[in-house]
Design a protein around this motif. Structure first.
Motif, PDB file in Angstrom:
ATOM      1  N   LYS A  39     -40.191  84.971  71.668  1.00 50.22           N
ATOM      2  CA  LYS A  39     -40.158  83.733  70.900  1.00 50.22           C
ATOM      3  C   LYS A  39     -39.740  84.012  69.458  1.00 50.22           C
ATOM      4  N   ALA A  40     -40.303  85.049  68.854  1.00 53.03           N
ATOM      5  CA  ALA A  40     -39.973  85.383  67.463  1.00 53.03           C
ATOM      6  C   ALA A  40     -38.506  85.787  67.327  1.00 53.03           C
ATOM      7  N   CYS A  41     -37.976  86.520  68.294  1.00 53.90           N
ATOM      8  CA  CYS A  41     -36.561  86.911  68.259  1.00 53.90           C
ATOM      9  C   CYS A  41     -35.672  85.675  68.350  1.00 53.90           C
ATOM     10  N   ALA A  42     -36.008  84.772  69.262  1.00 52.04           N
ATOM     11  CA  ALA A  42     -35.226  83.549  69.426  1.00 52.04           C
ATOM     12  C   ALA A  42     -35.280  82.694  68.160  1.00 52.04           C
ATOM     13  N   GLU A  43     -36.450  82.565  67.577  1.00 48.25           N
ATOM     14  CA  GLU A  43     -36.587  81.776  66.352  1.00 48.25           C
ATOM     15  C   GLU A  43     -35.799  82.389  65.207  1.00 48.25           C
ATOM     16  N   ASP A  44     -35.816  83.718  65.101  1.00 50.05           N
ATOM     17  CA  ASP A  44     -35.025  84.396  64.068  1.00 50.05           C
ATOM     18  C   ASP A  44     -33.535  84.148  64.279  1.00 50.05           C
ATOM     19  N   TRP A  45     -33.081  84.218  65.543  1.00 55.17           N
ATOM     20  CA  TRP A  45     -31.670  83.984  65.839  1.00 55.17           C
ATOM     21  C   TRP A  45     -31.289  82.544  65.500  1.00 55.17           C
ATOM     22  N   ILE A  46     -32.135  81.595  65.849  1.00 55.32           N
ATOM     23  CA  ILE A  46     -31.864  80.190  65.557  1.00 55.32           C
ATOM     24  C   ILE A  46     -31.771  79.967  64.044  1.00 55.32           C
ATOM     25  N   THR A  47     -32.670  80.595  63.286  1.00 50.79           N
ATOM     26  CA  THR A  47     -32.641  80.476  61.830  1.00 50.79           C
ATOM     27  C   THR A  47     -31.342  81.056  61.259  1.00 50.79           C
ATOM     28  N   ALA A  48     -30.889  82.168  61.820  1.00 48.44           N
ATOM     29  CA  ALA A  48     -29.675  82.824  61.338  1.00 48.44           C
ATOM     30  C   ALA A  48     -28.400  82.140  61.839  1.00 48.44           C
ATOM     31  N   ASN A  49     -28.483  81.365  62.916  1.00 46.22           N
ATOM     32  CA  ASN A  49     -27.321  80.730  63.535  1.00 46.22           C
ATOM     33  C   ASN A  49     -27.569  79.255  63.817  1.00 46.22           C
ATOM     34  N   PRO A  50     -27.876  78.453  62.800  1.00 45.34           N
ATOM     35  CA  PRO A  50     -28.262  77.060  63.041  1.00 45.34           C
ATOM     36  C   PRO A  50     -27.164  76.208  63.674  1.00 45.34           C
ATOM     37  N   VAL A  51     -25.910  76.461  63.328  1.00 41.29           N
ATOM     38  CA  VAL A  51     -24.823  75.655  63.899  1.00 41.29           C
ATOM     39  C   VAL A  51     -24.709  75.920  65.397  1.00 41.29           C
ATOM     40  N   GLU A  52     -24.694  77.175  65.776  1.00 40.36           N
ATOM     41  CA  GLU A  52     -24.610  77.513  67.196  1.00 40.36           C
ATOM     42  C   GLU A  52     -25.827  76.983  67.959  1.00 40.36           C
ATOM     43  N   ALA A  53     -26.992  77.077  67.352  1.00 39.68           N
ATOM     44  CA  ALA A  53     -28.206  76.583  68.003  1.00 39.68           C
ATOM     45  C   ALA A  53     -28.138  75.079  68.231  1.00 39.68           C
ATOM     46  N   ARG A  54     -27.626  74.347  67.250  1.00 39.64           N
ATOM     47  CA  ARG A  54     -27.483  72.884  67.420  1.00 39.64           C
ATOM     48  C   ARG A  54     -26.493  72.541  68.511  1.00 39.64           C
ATOM     49  N   ARG A  55     -25.542  73.419  68.755  1.00 35.91           N
ATOM     50  CA  ARG A  55     -24.560  73.199  69.824  1.00 35.91           C
ATOM     51  C   ARG A  55     -25.122  73.562  71.199  1.00 35.91           C
ATOM     52  N   GLY A  56     -26.355  74.042  71.223  1.00 36.72           N
ATOM     53  CA  GLY A  56     -26.975  74.404  72.490  1.00 36.72           C
ATOM     54  C   GLY A  56     -26.624  75.793  72.973  1.00 36.72           C
ATOM     55  N   ARG A  57     -26.068  76.603  72.083  1.00 36.49           N
ATOM     56  CA  ARG A  57     -25.697  77.965  72.453  1.00 36.49           C
ATOM     57  C   ARG A  57     -26.809  78.925  72.082  1.00 36.49           C
ATOM     58  N   PHE A  58     -26.770  80.105  72.691  1.00 34.14           N
ATOM     59  CA  PHE A  58     -27.726  81.158  72.384  1.00 34.14           C
ATOM     60  C   PHE A  58     -26.969  82.467  72.221  1.00 34.14           C
ATOM     61  N   ALA A  59     -27.622  83.479  71.717  1.00 36.89           N
ATOM     62  CA  ALA A  59     -26.989  84.745  71.371  1.00 36.89           C
ATOM     63  C   ALA A  59     -26.182  85.345  72.509  1.00 36.89           C
ATOM     64  N   SER A  60     -26.638  85.225  73.725  1.00 37.55           N
ATOM     65  CA  SER A  60     -25.945  85.863  74.839  1.00 37.55           C
ATOM     66  C   SER A  60     -24.904  84.970  75.504  1.00 37.55           C
ATOM     67  N   ASP A  61     -24.766  83.723  75.046  1.00 33.18           N
ATOM     68  CA  ASP A  61     -23.732  82.845  75.602  1.00 33.18           C
ATOM     69  C   ASP A  61     -22.365  83.373  75.199  1.00 33.18           C
ATOM     70  N   LEU A  62     -21.501  83.585  76.169  1.00 33.91           N
ATOM     71  CA  LEU A  62     -20.177  84.126  75.873  1.00 33.91           C
ATOM     72  C   LEU A  62     -19.158  83.039  75.555  1.00 33.91           C
ATOM     73  N   THR A  63     -19.329  81.867  76.138  1.00 32.52           N
ATOM     74  CA  THR A  63     -18.389  80.778  75.905  1.00 32.52           C
ATOM     75  C   THR A  63     -19.169  79.503  75.638  1.00 32.52           C
ATOM     76  N   PRO A  64     -18.567  78.567  74.935  1.00 35.18           N
ATOM     77  CA  PRO A  64     -19.253  77.294  74.708  1.00 35.18           C
ATOM     78  C   PRO A  64     -19.523  76.581  76.025  1.00 35.18           C
ATOM     79  N   LYS A  65     -20.586  75.800  76.035  1.00 37.27           N
ATOM     80  CA  LYS A  65     -20.887  75.007  77.218  1.00 37.27           C
ATOM     81  C   LYS A  65     -19.793  73.960  77.394  1.00 37.27           C
ATOM     82  N   PRO A  66     -19.407  73.656  78.634  1.00 34.35           N
ATOM     83  CA  PRO A  66     -18.347  72.665  78.841  1.00 34.35           C
ATOM     84  C   PRO A  66     -18.777  71.290  78.346  1.00 34.35           C
TER      85      PRO A  66
END
Length: 75
Positions: A39-66
């Protein structure tokens, strides 16, 4: 990404710890799509990548969701 507290949620695997997608240490926690992540790792990633997080993406997503039909294509 959402997490619930408690060991009976779909975001918690009480039977198997897997390596966290972000830090590599074992964790029973799972992301919205079932990836192992603390949970802490995910929260840190979301804080560091707010735009990607708002798009529904996560660190291991290789391509944008269709995009669903009718969104984003105005031609």
């Amino acid at each position: 990404m959402s997490f619930s507290s408690g060991a009976t949620t779909p975001n918690f695997d009480r039977w198997q710890d897997l390596a966290c997608t972000l830090c590599g240490r074992p964790t029973p926690m799972r992301s919205h799509s079932g990836e192992p992540v603390h949970k802490a790792c995910a929260e840190d990633w979301i804080t560091a990548n707010p735009v990607e997080a708002r798009r529904g993406r996560f660190a291991s997503d290789l391509t944008p969701k269709p995009k669903s039909k009718g969104q984003g294509d105005h031609s």
